[in-house]
Structures are given as C-alpha cells and as structure tokens.
Write a protein that holds these residues in place. Structure first.
Motif, mmCIF file in Angstrom:
data_model
loop_
_atom_site.group_PDB
_atom_site.id
_atom_site.type_symbol
_atom_site.label_atom_id
_atom_site.label_comp_id
_atom_site.label_asym_id
_atom_site.label_seq_id
_atom_site.Cartn_x
_atom_site.Cartn_y
_atom_site.Cartn_z
ATOM 1 N N ARG A 32 -6.536 -11.266 -0.512
ATOM 2 C CA ARG A 32 -5.945 -12.604 -0.387
ATOM 3 C C ARG A 32 -4.462 -12.440 -0.127
ATOM 4 N N THR A 33 -3.877 -13.322 0.644
ATOM 5 C CA THR A 33 -2.429 -13.211 0.853
ATOM 6 C C THR A 33 -1.788 -14.558 1.118
ATOM 7 N N THR A 34 -0.523 -14.647 0.730
ATOM 8 C CA THR A 34 0.265 -15.832 1.087
ATOM 9 C C THR A 34 1.289 -15.450 2.170
ATOM 10 N N LEU A 35 1.223 -14.198 2.661
ATOM 11 C CA LEU A 35 2.185 -13.730 3.680
ATOM 12 C C LEU A 35 1.680 -14.051 5.081
ATOM 13 N N PRO A 36 2.522 -14.657 5.940
ATOM 14 C CA PRO A 36 2.098 -14.818 7.328
ATOM 15 C C PRO A 36 2.031 -13.447 8.005
ATOM 16 N N SER A 37 1.010 -13.213 8.844
ATOM 17 C CA SER A 37 0.880 -11.881 9.440
ATOM 18 C C SER A 37 1.740 -11.771 10.703
ATOM 19 N N ALA A 38 2.106 -10.554 11.064
ATOM 20 C CA ALA A 38 2.854 -10.239 12.288
ATOM 21 C C ALA A 38 4.107 -11.112 12.445
ATOM 22 N N SER A 39 4.793 -11.415 11.344
ATOM 23 C CA SER A 39 5.931 -12.340 11.377
ATOM 24 C C SER A 39 7.225 -11.719 10.880
ATOM 25 N N GLY A 40 7.208 -10.408 10.667
ATOM 26 C CA GLY A 40 8.441 -9.721 10.271
ATOM 27 C C GLY A 40 8.709 -9.707 8.782
ATOM 28 N N VAL A 41 7.731 -10.153 7.962
ATOM 29 C CA VAL A 41 7.976 -10.195 6.513
ATOM 30 C C VAL A 41 7.090 -9.217 5.739
ATOM 31 N N GLY A 42 6.577 -8.212 6.437
ATOM 32 C CA GLY A 42 5.977 -7.075 5.734
ATOM 33 C C GLY A 42 4.532 -7.243 5.303
ATOM 34 N N SER A 43 3.752 -8.069 6.034
ATOM 35 C CA SER A 43 2.364 -8.261 5.571
ATOM 36 C C SER A 43 1.561 -6.959 5.651
ATOM 37 N N SER A 44 1.775 -6.147 6.692
ATOM 38 C CA SER A 44 0.977 -4.911 6.782
ATOM 39 C C SER A 44 1.442 -3.888 5.749
ATOM 40 N N ALA A 45 2.743 -3.871 5.441
ATOM 41 C CA ALA A 45 3.231 -2.953 4.403
ATOM 42 C C ALA A 45 2.695 -3.382 3.041
ATOM 43 N N ALA A 46 2.719 -4.692 2.757
ATOM 44 C CA ALA A 46 2.213 -5.184 1.467
ATOM 45 C C ALA A 46 0.726 -4.868 1.333
ATOM 46 N N LEU A 47 -0.011 -5.071 2.424
ATOM 47 C CA LEU A 47 -1.444 -4.733 2.432
ATOM 48 C C LEU A 47 -1.642 -3.241 2.150
ATOM 49 N N THR A 95 -0.266 5.614 5.610
ATOM 50 C CA THR A 95 -1.273 4.666 6.117
ATOM 51 C C THR A 95 -0.671 3.805 7.228
ATOM 52 N N GLU A 96 0.527 3.285 6.968
ATOM 53 C CA GLU A 96 1.144 2.375 7.942
ATOM 54 C C GLU A 96 1.521 3.135 9.219
ATOM 55 N N ARG A 97 2.136 4.308 9.027
ATOM 56 C CA ARG A 97 2.595 5.062 10.194
ATOM 57 C C ARG A 97 1.411 5.497 11.070
ATOM 58 N N SER A 98 0.336 5.955 10.434
ATOM 59 C CA SER A 98 -0.769 6.438 11.254
ATOM 60 C C SER A 98 -1.558 5.279 11.863
ATOM 61 N N THR A 99 -1.483 4.096 11.277
ATOM 62 C CA THR A 99 -2.179 2.942 11.880
ATOM 63 C C THR A 99 -1.387 2.387 13.055
ATOM 64 N N GLN A 100 -0.068 2.227 12.863
ATOM 65 C CA GLN A 100 0.697 1.547 13.936
ATOM 66 C C GLN A 100 1.398 2.518 14.874
ATOM 67 N N GLY A 101 1.300 3.817 14.623
ATOM 68 C CA GLY A 101 1.829 4.799 15.573
ATOM 69 C C GLY A 101 3.221 5.277 15.229
ATOM 70 N N ALA A 102 4.072 4.402 14.719
ATOM 71 C CA ALA A 102 5.430 4.813 14.350
ATOM 72 C C ALA A 102 5.926 3.849 13.287
ATOM 73 N N ALA A 103 6.675 4.375 12.352
ATOM 74 C CA ALA A 103 7.266 3.531 11.303
ATOM 75 C C ALA A 103 8.254 4.356 10.517
ATOM 76 N N SER A 104 9.178 3.672 9.852
ATOM 77 C CA SER A 104 10.011 4.338 8.854
ATOM 78 C C SER A 104 9.384 4.017 7.493
ATOM 79 N N PRO A 105 9.822 4.711 6.431
ATOM 80 C CA PRO A 105 9.273 4.379 5.103
ATOM 81 C C PRO A 105 9.886 3.127 4.496
ATOM 82 N N ASN A 106 10.684 2.371 5.264
ATOM 83 C CA ASN A 106 11.402 1.238 4.687
ATOM 84 C C ASN A 106 10.472 0.208 4.037
ATOM 85 N N ASP A 107 9.558 -0.327 4.842
ATOM 86 C CA ASP A 107 8.800 -1.485 4.369
ATOM 87 C C ASP A 107 7.894 -1.123 3.194
ATOM 88 N N THR A 108 7.191 0.011 3.305
ATOM 89 C CA THR A 108 6.269 0.387 2.231
ATOM 90 C C THR A 108 7.045 0.748 0.961
#
Ligand code: MEV
Length: 314
Positions: free
Chosen positions: A76-91, A120-133
């Motif tokens: 369940r989430t109250t975060l809008p997805s793909a909106s810059g507020v970290g829904s995939s990191a929170a997930l 998890t995030e980096r391997s799913t989206q291809g590139a990421a920094s550890p910031n959001d997680t």
C-alpha cells in the motif's frame, strides 16, 4: 510481519550525486507499506501473480534477497509514483527490509537494508546513486558526501562503482516547503541514462555537475546557519544548473515561474530526476505558494520532514 518506509525530497544535488558530488535530502511523511507472510503455492502481490511490468522492483528484491519460498505480499502506498518523491526507493527499502526481517526473525540493521535496497534499485533501473534508498531507510535529513562533515559521525558508508559515500545526518532549521507535482511521469532510469550521455559528450554538462556539488556544499552551510534567504538563492542556482543537464521541461518551468510570482517565495527548483515529476518551493507564505501552484495546474502539498525511516513490526 510488516514494514514501511518514507518517500524523500531532494533539497540539493540530484543527478550530480550519481557522479560522487554531495546531496541533501529529507524523508517525507508519505509512506510505502509492505506486509509479507510465508504461504503455500506461488508468490502473489495483493492477490495477483508477479509480473515483470508492474512489479519490477519487487521481483528484483526477491531475486537478490530471497530464496524460492512463496510469499503472500500486500503493498500500500500514499506516494505518487514516478513523480520525483522516491516511491521506488521507498518500495525497495520496505521490501528488502521485510525480506531480511523474515529471514532473520529480527529487525535488520538499517545499513544492511540501505545497501540491499540500493542494489535492488540500481539493478532494476540501470543506474542510481545510493541517495534515495539511504534517506528512505534513515528518515530525517541526510547528506551523502565523499567526505565527513565536521563534528558528525556518519550513519554508515556505502560504496558503488569505486565511489564511497558517507551517509550523514544533518539538522534542518524550520523550513516552509511546498511540493508541486506536475502530473508528468518520468522513469528515473531513462532520465539518469540521458544525463549520463550528456555528461559523456559535453564539457559544459560536466562543469554543471561539479558546480551543483559546490552549490550543495554551500546549501548545507546556509542551512546550518538557518540563512533561508541564501538557501532559496542556492535552490534557484541549482535549478539553473539542472536546466543545463536538460532535465527541466516546459511544464516544470511553468510551475517554477508560477512559484516565483507568488509572494513569499525564497527559491524553487525541481526535485528528484526531473523531466516531469515535481518542484519544491521554499517560501515564507506556504498558502500563497499552494494557491499559485494550484492555479498553474499542479497538485501542491505542504511537506514536512519526518524523522521516521524504515519501520519493521512482527
Ligand atoms: C532521483 O531521485 C535522484 C537522482 O539523483 C538519481 C539517483 O541519485 O539515483 C536523479
């Protein structure tokens, strides 16, 4: 057992943090929740079978941090997805936290979850920094930097592509911040890949990345002094540099212009990956910023940093 993790807002340093520059973010009081129980049969999410298109992060978390035992997962989430507020990191944080807690029968160490969620995030989206997680695990306000801040004990260190960041807490003064969601969705992996291409090709983009690092360092100092006027100016400067990276789009510009026309605005910038998503406004008069963003067609939200990071309950 159940877990939950907050979304995040980046005040300074998005994109540049991927190249080792510092960032400053805080956890947001909108959360992603996961309930996980062992079951018989096959793994299901909210009663449905897993599918690559809708559950890419969940599937990757299971691949990296779980065996074959079937799970009954509820999200369940109250975060809008793909909106810059970290829904995939929170997930990713909530899901990895749940898997590690189920395996061990105990609360996992936050840094272990942060590293696992980053993977998890980096391997799913291809590139990421550890910031959001990192911020979604730690809660509160956090800076990622390659050096230690004076007088601060890092929460943990995290290494990727031969870079090591110190994840460090930073006290924030009281800030009136309003988020304006443009409603335009963008995939983080695609935007980070586009910026990477620009970084490789263009010297002026590489210079913008370095300059974002400088703005972020100055922003951290201004926040420590509670000099909100300077923080606002630096947010505007950060936005000019994000425009050079090519992630400011016309819908975001319209929202930024609307925010700047509102009385009380001290500064405004996009937050997160950009190319859609949300802007962040620092203001003395939140209700005027909310009204201006509403008139400009955004969904505004007054945001307050929360100290609550990953939470686990059995
Ligand atoms: C996205 O929220 C932040 C970016 O800097 C990407 C990342 O750090 O992984 C754009």
């Amino acid at each position: 057992m159940a877990t939950s993790a907050p979304g995040k807002v980046i005040l300074f340093g998005e994109h540049a943090v991927v190249y080792g520059e510092p960032s400053l973010s805080f956890a947001l009081d909108l959360r992603f929740q996961v309930e996980a129980e062992l079951t018989s049969g096959t793994t299901r999410v909210n009663g449905e079978p897993l599918d690559e298109r809708h559950h890419a992060y969940l599937i990757q978390a299971l691949r990296l941090h779980w065996g074959d035992a079937p799970l009954d997962l509820r999200t369940r989430t109250t975060l809008p997805s793909a909106s810059g507020v970290g829904s995939s990191a929170a997930l990713s944080v909530a899901m990895v936290g749940a898997l590690l807690a189920l395996k061990a029968g105990a609360n996992p160490a936050p840094e272990v979850v942060a590293r696992g969620a980053f993977e998890t995030e980096r391997s799913t989206q291809g590139a990421a920094s550890p910031n959001d997680t990192s911020v979604c695990t730690a809660g509160g306000a956090v800076t990622l930097a390659r050096t230690r801040l004076d007088g601060t004990q890092p929460l943990w260190e995290i290494t990727s592509e031969e870079r090591t960041w110190f994840v460090q807490r930073i006290p924030l003064p009281k800030l009136n911040l309003v988020l304006g969601n443009s409603g335009v969705r963008a995939r983080t992996g695609d935007v980070v890949a586009r910026v990477r291409e620009a970084v490789q090709k263009r010297a002026f983009v590489r210079r913008a990345i370095t300059e974002i690092g400088e703005v972020t360092r100055e922003g951290i100092e201004a926040l420590r002094r509670a000099d909100l006027r300077r923080v606002g100016e630096l947010m505007d400067h950060n936005e000019d540099l994000l425009r050079r990276l090519g992630v400011e789009t016309p819908p975001l510009r319209r929202l930024l212009d609307a925010a700047h026309a509102a009385p009380g605005t001290l500064g405004a910038k996009l937050t997160g990956k950009g190319a859609g998503g949300s802007i962040l406004v620092l203001t003395d008069r939140p209700s005027d910023a909310v009204a201006a963003l509403e008139r400009a067609g955004a969904k505004p939200l007054v945001v307050v940093p929360t100290p609550r990071g990953l939470e686990v309950s059995f």
